[in-house]
Design an enzyme around this catalytic site. Structure first.
Site, PDB file in Angstrom:
ATOM      1  N   HIS A 153      -6.464  12.342 -36.844  1.00 22.72           N
ATOM      2  CA  HIS A 153      -7.144  12.457 -35.556  1.00 22.72           C
ATOM      3  C   HIS A 153      -8.648  12.391 -35.800  1.00 22.72           C
ATOM      4  O   HIS A 153      -9.138  12.792 -36.863  1.00 22.72           O
ATOM      5  CB  HIS A 153      -6.768  13.786 -34.890  1.00 22.72           C
ATOM      6  CG  HIS A 153      -7.368  13.978 -33.538  1.00 22.72           C
ATOM      7  ND1 HIS A 153      -7.294  13.039 -32.533  1.00 22.72           N
ATOM      8  CD2 HIS A 153      -8.073  15.030 -33.010  1.00 22.72           C
ATOM      9  CE1 HIS A 153      -7.902  13.487 -31.459  1.00 22.72           C
ATOM     10  NE2 HIS A 153      -8.397  14.695 -31.718  1.00 22.72           N
ATOM     11  N   CYS A 182      -7.749   8.196 -29.574  1.00 21.21           N
ATOM     12  CA  CYS A 182      -8.863   8.976 -30.119  1.00 21.21           C
ATOM     13  C   CYS A 182      -9.949   8.100 -30.742  1.00 21.21           C
ATOM     14  O   CYS A 182     -11.141   8.342 -30.535  1.00 21.21           O
ATOM     15  CB  CYS A 182      -8.339  10.002 -31.125  1.00 21.21           C
ATOM     16  SG  CYS A 182      -7.483   9.313 -32.563  1.00 21.21           S
ATOM     17  N   SER A 221      -7.211  13.157 -26.779  1.00 22.82           N
ATOM     18  CA  SER A 221      -6.045  13.606 -27.527  1.00 22.82           C
ATOM     19  C   SER A 221      -4.915  13.887 -26.551  1.00 22.82           C
ATOM     20  O   SER A 221      -5.138  14.037 -25.343  1.00 22.82           O
ATOM     21  CB  SER A 221      -6.374  14.875 -28.335  1.00 22.82           C
ATOM     22  OG  SER A 221      -5.199  15.431 -28.910  1.00 22.82           O
TER      23      SER A 221
END
Length: 250
Positions: A89, A54, A106
């Site tokens: 994330h 990510c 992701s």
């Protein structure tokens, strides 16, 4: 092609690289590096064509969207909780022509790119929050950074967390209010890199938050004034040696 088509082409390219499931980080991404250095890493990604995660996708997304002033890019970070563990994330937020969307990578398809169709920043964030719920993750914190400059040779680092919201302890109405105020200030370009939400920025510019370090140690002050006994003794010894050497030459 249109901006939405162009962004979709970038996301398709990222998907072709695939998500890195190997457990080995192929590219080193240090968030404190200047933008110019991170763009060099992005060039390396395009040359090597290795799987990415990510954070690497955010840097690659910035690189591939450079040169389009109508497209504003900013990082969006999430901290979530699931089964006793915390997860982090990050995606690249996109703002263009009054609409919000995102680019990213992701393990889950719902947690990466979002189409450029959301009218407000809060709508985009709530969409991610709802997507997390599908995987039984509860969002604890959301961090929003500033717009990333379009100058690839800039020595300015990316501002990753200008706004930090502890969404797990806030009502949705309050979260929306904070996000919309922040989005409005960003569009007006009145926010600066240093803020109360980002104390690390002060440290990166060499302004320590510690009173002791700000005042400096006695040893450092002595060296700057060049008046310590040790320094004076060294000067005296040097003068003596010079005098002896002069006499030997005579």
């Amino acid at each position: 092609m249109s901006i939405p088509e162009w962004l979709q082409a970038i996301q398709t390219y990222m998907k072709l690289l695939q998500y890195n499931h190997t457990g080995t980080q192929f590219f080193e991404i240090r968030k404190t590096r200047p933008l110019s250095g991170l763009m060099e890493t992005a060039k390396e990604m395009t040359r090597e064509s290795l799987p990415i995660k990510c954070l690497e996708a955010v840097i690659l997304g910035i690189y591939l969207t450079n040169g389009q002033p109508s497209v504003e890019r900013f990082p969006i970070s999430f901290k979530t909780h699931f089964s006793g563990n915390y997860f982090h994330h990050v995606v690249l937020g996109i703002y263009c022509n009054g609409r919000y969307g995102s680019l990213g990578m992701s393990r889950r398809s719902e947690l990466m790119d979002k189409p450029l169709t959301y009218r407000t920043l809060s709508d985009l964030i709530f969409e991610f929050e709802d997507s997390y719920k599908k995987y039984l993750h509860s969002v604890k914190k959301v961090k929003i950074g500033l717009y990333v400059p379009h100058e690839p040779h800039s020595f300015q680092p990316i501002e990753w967390k200008q706004l930090v919201l502890n969404v797990s302890k806030m009502m949705r109405t309050d979260v929306r209010k904070e996000l919309e105020k922040f989005a409005r200030d960003m569009r007006m370009k009145i926010l600066k890199p240093s803020s109360a939400h980002s104390p690390m920025k002060e440290r990166s510019r060499g302004k320590s938050l510690s009173p002791r370090r700000r005042q400096g140690s006695p040893q450092r002050r002595a060296c700057r004034r060049d008046k310590s006994p040790a320094v004076l003794d060294k000067k005296a010894d040097l003068a003596t040696l010079n005098e002896v050497g002069y006499q030997l030459r005579i």
